[in-house]
Design an enzyme around this catalytic site. Structure first.
Site, PDB file in Angstrom:
ATOM      1  N   HIS A 191      18.778  44.523  24.010  1.00 54.63           N
ATOM      2  CA  HIS A 191      19.856  43.675  23.815  1.00 54.63           C
ATOM      3  C   HIS A 191      20.017  43.342  25.480  1.00 54.63           C
ATOM      4  O   HIS A 191      20.032  44.299  26.184  1.00 54.63           O
ATOM      5  CB  HIS A 191      20.994  44.181  23.626  1.00 54.63           C
ATOM      6  CG  HIS A 191      20.893  44.507  21.907  1.00 54.63           C
ATOM      7  ND1 HIS A 191      21.740  45.165  21.175  1.00 54.63           N
ATOM      8  CD2 HIS A 191      20.143  43.786  21.118  1.00 54.63           C
ATOM      9  CE1 HIS A 191      21.506  44.825  19.978  1.00 54.63           C
ATOM     10  NE2 HIS A 191      20.777  44.023  19.914  1.00 54.63           N
ATOM     11  N   ASP A 235      16.457  39.056  17.980  1.00 54.05           N
ATOM     12  CA  ASP A 235      16.269  38.750  19.502  1.00 54.05           C
ATOM     13  C   ASP A 235      17.170  37.279  19.056  1.00 54.05           C
ATOM     14  O   ASP A 235      17.012  36.188  19.971  1.00 54.05           O
ATOM     15  CB  ASP A 235      14.800  38.122  19.754  1.00 54.05           C
ATOM     16  CG  ASP A 235      14.059  39.139  20.193  1.00 54.05           C
ATOM     17  OD1 ASP A 235      14.674  40.338  20.410  1.00 54.05           O
ATOM     18  OD2 ASP A 235      12.678  39.076  19.561  1.00 54.05           O
ATOM     19  N   GLN A 259      17.867  44.268  15.672  1.00 54.86           N
ATOM     20  CA  GLN A 259      16.831  43.480  14.903  1.00 54.86           C
ATOM     21  C   GLN A 259      17.478  42.332  14.010  1.00 54.86           C
ATOM     22  O   GLN A 259      18.522  41.977  14.301  1.00 54.86           O
ATOM     23  CB  GLN A 259      15.789  44.208  14.215  1.00 54.86           C
ATOM     24  CG  GLN A 259      14.951  45.074  14.780  1.00 54.86           C
ATOM     25  CD  GLN A 259      15.430  46.380  15.442  1.00 54.86           C
ATOM     26  OE1 GLN A 259      16.256  46.917  14.458  1.00 54.86           O
ATOM     27  NE2 GLN A 259      15.162  46.768  16.782  1.00 54.86           N
TER      28      GLN A 259
END
Ligand code: IMP
Length: 422
Positions: free
Chosen positions: A41, A13, A223
C-alpha cells in the site's frame, strides 16, 4: 464513523492505501484482515512516500490503534524490517500496533516452495509475488502451520519448526532445490519473535472491547475481489478471502457489527501477474507506463492495464455488498480523447453480463464497449466535485451507475489532499 470495510473491486492495486489513509482520520482502530507482505500500500504525505506491506496504513496517523488480524499471514522477519523502516522515517510504531497471536507465519520454506512451484508451472505460472503466501495458507488449511503464538515461545517454536523444516526439506530436495538450515531459520525467527513479542495479543478480545467502548473500526482489505481464493479468477488468485466476508473471519468481528462497505476501484483496470484481463489494452498500458504510473509497489513489475470493466466491478459490488464507491486514479485518464468502458462480454454466440467462472472461457471473451468523450484537462488540482470537468463527472457518474453503488470519493492524485468527497 460507522464500522467500515474497505475492499478492492478489481485485481488489487486499486489505491486502497490512500483511501484507507484518508478515512482513518475518522476511525479509532484500523485492522488488516487478510493477505501478507504480498500487498503493497503506497501512501504519499507531503511528498514523502510510504510503502506498507503488513502494517496497516493507519499507522501514519498519530493516536490510531493498528491491528494485524488473525486472517493475515505474517513473515515476522519482514515485519520487523518494516517496523524499523517506518521508525527511521519518524513514524511511531510501538503500543499503537498489535499483532494477533493466532495469525499464521510465513517461513522460508514457504517462499522456496512458492518459487519452485512457479518454475514447475512454466508458462501457466500464476505470477505470484514469491512471498510464500500460497504455501503458508496451504499449511494453515492442512493444520500444520506455525502461528505467532508459537513464535513467541522459543522452546515450542524450536520443536515445531524442527519437524516442519525436516518435512519441507524432503519436498525441496525432491524438487531439486537446496534444503534449508534449521539452525539458521531458527536463529533468525527467534530474534524476530523476541522483537515482536511485546506487540502480540488476543486481537479478537481487543476488537470486541474496542466496540463495547463505542469506538469504530476500519477494516483494511488487501488485494482485490478477483484475487479472492473463492470468488476470483482461480487459479490466478491469491490464497485468502480478500472480499468483505474475509473481514469477519480474519478478525473475529461478526457480520452484524459491520455498518458499511466501501468498494475501491481505479478509473481503469490493472492486474499484475498471470490470468485473464478482458479489457487489456497495449495503448493504455504504454500511456500509463510512460507517465511513470502502474509499477507494482511490492515487486516493481509493470502492471497490465486496460479499460474500466463494469462487468467486473458490478460483480464485486454484489459479492462485497459495497454501499459506496471510491474511484481512484481519475487523473490517469486526463489526456485521452476517447475512453472506453466494458459493459458486457461476448464469447462466440454467448453474451455475458457476469464474469464466467471458467478462466479459459473468460480468456476467450471479447469485451463489449461503450464510449465516453475524454475531458483532456488536468484534474489533479480539483478540490470539489464541481471543479471537475463536466465530461469527467459524466464518466464517473456512469461507471458508478454501471457498478451499482453510490459514488462517494474521487481521488485525483496520490496525495491526501487530492481527494474529493461527492
Ligand atoms: P501471491 O499472493 O503472491 O500468491 O500472488 C498471487 C497473485 O496475486 C499474483 O497474480 C500476484 O501478482 C497477485 N497479487 C498478490 N498481491 C497483490 C497485490 O497486493 N496487488 C496486486 N496483485 C497482487
Amino acid at each position: 464513523m460507522p464500522n467500515t470495510i474497505i475492499v478492492g473491486t478489481q485485481w488489487g492495486d486499486e489505491g486502497k492505501g490512500k483511501i484507507i489513509d484518508v478515512l482513518t482520520e475518522s476511525a479509532d482502530v484500523v485492522v488488516r484482515y487478510a493477505g501478507g507482505n504480498n500487498a503493497g500500500h503506497t501512501v504519499f504525505i507531503g511528498g514523502q512516500k510510504y510503502v506498507l506491506h503488513l502494517v496497516p496504513s493507519g499507522i501514519l496517523h498519530r493516536n490510531k490503534l493498528c491491528v494485524i488480524g488473525n486472517g493475515v499471514v505474517v513473515d515476522p522477519v519482514s515485519l520487523v524490517e518494516e517496523i524499523k523502516g517506518l521508525r527511521k522515517l519518524g513514524v511511531k510504531v510501538d503500543s499503537n500496533l498489535v499483532l494477533s497471536e493466532t495469525a499464521h507465519l510465513v517461513l522460508p520454506y514457504h517462499r522456496e516452495l512458492d518459487a519452485q512451484r512457479e518454475v514447475l508451472k512454466g508458462k501457466n505460472r500464476i505470477g505470484t509475488t514469491k512471498r510464500g503466501i500460497g504455501p503458508a495458507y496451504a499449511d494453515k488449511a492442512a493444520r500444520v502451520g506455525l502461528r505467532v503464538i508459537d513464535l513467541v515461545e522459543p522452546e515450542r517454536f524450536e520443536r515445531k519448526l524442527r519437524d516442519r523444516v525436516r518435512e519441507n526439506n524432503e519436498v525441496l530436495r525432491a524438487l531439486g532445490a537446496k534444503p534449508l538450515s534449521f539452525k539458521q531459520v531458527f536463529e533468525q525467527y527467534r530474534a524476530a519473535g523476541a522483537f515482536l513479542k511485546p506487540l502480540v495479543a488476543n486481537t479478537v478480545l481487543l476488537l470486541h472491547k474496542v466496540m463495547r467502548n463505542g469506538k469504530n473500526i476500519l477494516f483494511e482489505g488487501a488485494q482485490g475481489t478477483f484475487l479472492d481464493i473463492d470468488h476470483g479468477t482461480y487459479p490466478y488468485v491469491t490464497s485468502s478471502n480478500t472480499t468483505a466476508g474475509g473481514a469477519c473471519s480474519g478478525t473475529g468481528v461478526p457480520p452484524n457489527c459491520i455498518d458499511r462497505v466501501v468498494g475501491v476501484m481505479k478509473a481503469y483496470t490493472t492486474r499484475v501477474g498471470g490470468g485473464p484481463l478482458p479489457t487489456e489494452d497495449n495503448a493504455i498500458s504504454d500511456l500509463l507506463h510512460s507517465l511513470g504510473r502502474e509499477f507494482g509497489s511490492t515487486t516493481g513489475r509493470p502492471r497490465r492495464c486496460g479499460w474500466f470493466d463494469a462487468v467486473v466491478t458490478r460483480q464485486a459490488v454484489m459479492i462485497n455488498g459495497a454501499d459506496e464507491l471510491a474511484v481512484t486514479n481519475l487523473d490517469g485518464l486526463d489526456t485521452l480523447p476517447l475512453i472506453k468502458v466494458c459493459i458486457g462480454y461476448r464469447c462466440g454466440k454467448t453474451r455475458f453480463d457476469h464474469v464466467p467462472a471458467d478462466v479459459e472461457q473468460l480468456a476467450r471473451c471479447e469485451p463489449v464497449y461503450t464510449e465516453f468523450a475524454g475531458w483532456q484537462t488536468p484534474t489533479g488540482a480539483a478540490q470539489r466535485w464541481k471543479d471537475l470537468p463536466a465530461k469527467a463527472r459524466a464518466y464517473l457518474t456512469a461507471i458508478a451507475e454501471l457498478s451499482g453503488a453510490k459514488l462517494r470519493i474521487v481521488s485525483v492524485g496520490p496525495d491526501r489532499h487530492q481527494t474529493i468527497f461527492v
